[in-house]
Design an enzyme around this catalytic site. Structure first.
Site, PDB file in Angstrom:
ATOM      1  N   GLU A   1      -1.107   0.590   9.859  1.00 43.36           N
ATOM      2  CA  GLU A   1      -1.075   2.065   9.807  1.00 43.36           C
ATOM      3  C   GLU A   1      -1.186   2.633   8.386  1.00 43.36           C
ATOM      4  OE1 GLU A   1       2.205   3.651  12.144  1.00 43.36           O
ATOM      5  OE2 GLU A   1       1.239   3.041  13.996  1.00 43.36           O
TER       6      GLU A   1
ATOM      7  N   GLU B   1      -0.677  -1.510  19.151  1.00 40.91           N
ATOM      8  CA  GLU B   1       0.602  -0.866  19.457  1.00 40.91           C
ATOM      9  C   GLU B   1       0.337   0.188  20.518  1.00 40.91           C
ATOM     10  OE1 GLU B   1       3.199   0.564  16.347  1.00 40.91           O
ATOM     11  OE2 GLU B   1       2.503  -1.000  14.978  1.00 40.91           O
TER      12      GLU B   1
HETATM   13  O1  AHR Z   1       6.578   0.266  16.880  1.00 39.51           O
HETATM   14  C1  AHR Z   1       7.285   1.148  16.060  1.00 39.51           C
HETATM   15  C2  AHR Z   1       6.471   1.649  14.878  1.00 39.51           C
HETATM   16  O2  AHR Z   1       5.470   2.501  15.326  1.00 39.51           O
HETATM   17  C3  AHR Z   1       5.739   0.620  14.055  1.00 39.51           C
HETATM   18  O3  AHR Z   1       6.514   0.039  13.072  1.00 39.51           O
HETATM   19  C4  AHR Z   1       4.646   1.423  13.425  1.00 39.51           C
HETATM   20  O4  AHR Z   1       3.508   0.647  13.150  1.00 39.51           O
HETATM   21  C5  AHR Z   1       4.389   2.539  14.415  1.00 39.51           C
HETATM   22  O5  AHR Z   1       4.352   3.781  13.805  1.00 39.51           O
END
Ligand code: AHR
Length: 510
Positions: free
Chosen positions: A173, A292
């Site tokens: 990210e 994610e």
């Molecule tokens: O999964 C929780 C968080 O969400 C992670 O650390 C990040 O990559 C995302 O913003």
């Protein structure tokens, strides 16, 4: 009663089910590692401190690949802190989650756990505070067989055999202003390209994921992917996408249609990657790592359990974002998996975030029990039943209107066909909050089907759409889907309101 007619044709296929779409994520965040998968001293802990009760649930859930060690955490992490004699490892302040990291758990411990869990490792390197050098050194440490400084150090640290990690994330990210080491697309594109090159000089067989957008609402979404891939197209194999969803202001109807947004997001990332492909006259295709995704109730940054809360006292493994999932969330998670599966020609990796305690299908208490959340079930069942080829079902469903996504099908479907097992698997959500759905499934190119199994997740007796599971009280789970049968060659199903179902049909080839 709403109605839907679904047609599945043996020849209308998307491609093989990519086994890595049933991935998960373990971050050094909250209680995912500490008191999640690892808790020395717990009555269920083995000699290495891995919790056997959690491990059993992980095996039942069945993730194929697990991303590690972050997440936001990785952008400030020194991998070297997590290897070598445990008593010599440094205690560090993790700025991403305002947490004290003891480093009692690191790469060797994760690799040992991954072996027991039967999962592939997807390792992320730190491109936030570090760069090319640390990334290539980690590849040498993890993958080089021996006879070099770092591979010999790994052997002295207890692993003469290399870990053989194939799949690597080039940071996390880095488009997000909250990220330690946040970058512009141009800065990140160059760094990803150079890190990828140097990592491949050490191990040419690795696969590399470039960071995409943190979500589709990012102001740089689209431009980020285009610029990063324009720079690093030849060096990387995948571009990532992240997405978290939640019910807003009690608008369950919109929330249940969330997968429309996922469809749109996936298709937009694929289109952007293909635009770079065309412009750069590349022949290879970049695939998507949706590394994610989940439901996550983001409550506001001033609350105690929220990320980036710098006013919170420094603590080891604080309780962070331990969302309790209900029936509605489970149905939405089912539809998100449908969307991922339907796009299996482009999405080759997907990781539900996270695995234990932190927005997770599995919960555990320190010194206490472990249990399944409602969202455990669509994942576990699809992982077990979605095998062989992805089918492209044609769905004619009654529709309903939503405030956020316009009109949506009341019945959402994904399907697979496993010739070896002689099985068609159907995954169906009824988004209707009040009405059951009467579904007719016509099969083309298959012999006469029989229903081999039919299960449903829905509101439990005496519960409502917000019912959740607790330790020792798992009220939301799978039960038999009554009345599933075959009539005049067509499969007939009655889906309860607000439900997610999986149906296995035994079929012979026509
Ligand atoms: O999964 C929780 C968080 O969400 C992670 O650390 C990040 O990559 C995302 O913003």
């Amino acid at each position: 009663m709403s109605r839907a007619i679904v047609t599945v044709d043996r020849d209308f296929t998307v491609g093989p089910v990519p086994h890595r779409i049933f991935g998960s994520f373990v971050e050094h965040m909250g209680r995912c590692v500490y008191t999640g998968i690892f808790e020395p001293g717990h009555p269920e802990a083995d000699e290495n401190g891995y919790r056997r009760d959690v491990l059993e649930l992980v095996r039942e859930l069945g993730p194929t690949v697990v991303r590690y060690p972050g997440g936001n955490f990785v952008s400030g992490y020194n991998w070297e802190d997590g290897v070598g004699p445990v008593e010599q490892r440094p205690r560090r302040l993790d700025g991403a989650w305002h947490t004290v990291e003891t480093n009692a758990f690191g790469l060797h411990e994760f690799a040992g756990w991954a072996r027991l869990a039967g999962v592939e490792i997807m390792e992320a390197v730190n491109l936030g505070t570090r760069g090319v050098d640390a990334a290539r050194e980690l590849v040498e440490y993890a993958n080089h067989p021996g006879g070099s400084h770092l591979s010999d150090l790994r052997a002295r640290n207890g692993s003469p055999d290399p870990f053989g990690i194939k799949l690597w994330c080039l940071g996390n990210e880095l488009d997000g202003p909250w990220q330690i080491g946040h970058k512009t697309p141009a800065e990140y594109g160059r760094l990803a390209q150079e890190a990828a090159k140097a990592m491949r000089y050490v191990d040419p067989d690795i696969e590399l994921v470039a960071v995409g957008s943190s979500n589709s609402r990012m102001p740089t979404f689209g431009q980020w992917e285009y610029e990063v891939l324009s720079q690093a197209y030849d060096e990387v194999d995948y571009i990532s996408m992240h997405a978290y969803y939640q019910e807003e202001n009690g608008d369950a109807a919109s929330f249940l249609a969330t997968a429309l947004d996922t469809d749109h997001f996936i298709e937009s990332v694929a289109a952007t990657a293909d635009a770079v492909r065309a412009r750069g006259k590349h022949s290879k295709r970049i695939h998507i790592s949706f590394d994610e995704w989940n439901v996550w109730y983001q409550r506001g940054l001033d609350t105690e359990d929220q990320p980036h809360n710098v006013s919170r006292a420094w603590r080891e493994h604080p309780r962070l974002i331990e969302d309790e999932y209900n029936v509605t969330d489970a149905v939405v998670v089912g539809t998100l998996l449908h969307s991922i599966l339907r796009h299996g020609d482009r999405v080759k990796i997907a990781n539900q975030a996270q695995l234990v305690n932190v927005i997770a299908p599995i919960r555990s208490e320190e010194g206490g029990p472990a249990w399944r959340q409602s969202i455990f079930w669509p994942f576990a069942r699809m992982r077990a039943l979605a095998t062989g080829e992805i089918l492209r079902p044609a769905v004619r469903s009654d529709r309903y209107s939503t405030a956020r996504f316009g009109d949506a099908d009341l019945v959402d479907v994904a399907a697979t066909w496993d010739e070896e097992r002689g099985r068609v698997a159907l995954f169906l959500a009824n988004r209707g909050l009040e009405e059951a759905a009467d579904v007719q499934v016509d099969l083309r190119g298959f012999g006469e089907p029989t229903v081999a199994s039919a299960e449903v997740l829905t509101i439990p007796e005496g519960g409502d759409r917000l019912t959740t599971n607790r330790a020792g009280e798992e009220r939301v789970g799978m039960r038999a889907l009554e009345g599933a049968g075959v009539q005049d060659g067509a499969v007939r199903l009655s889906l309860p309101p607000l439900s997610w179902s999986c149906v296995e049909l035994a079929v012979a080839r026509a």
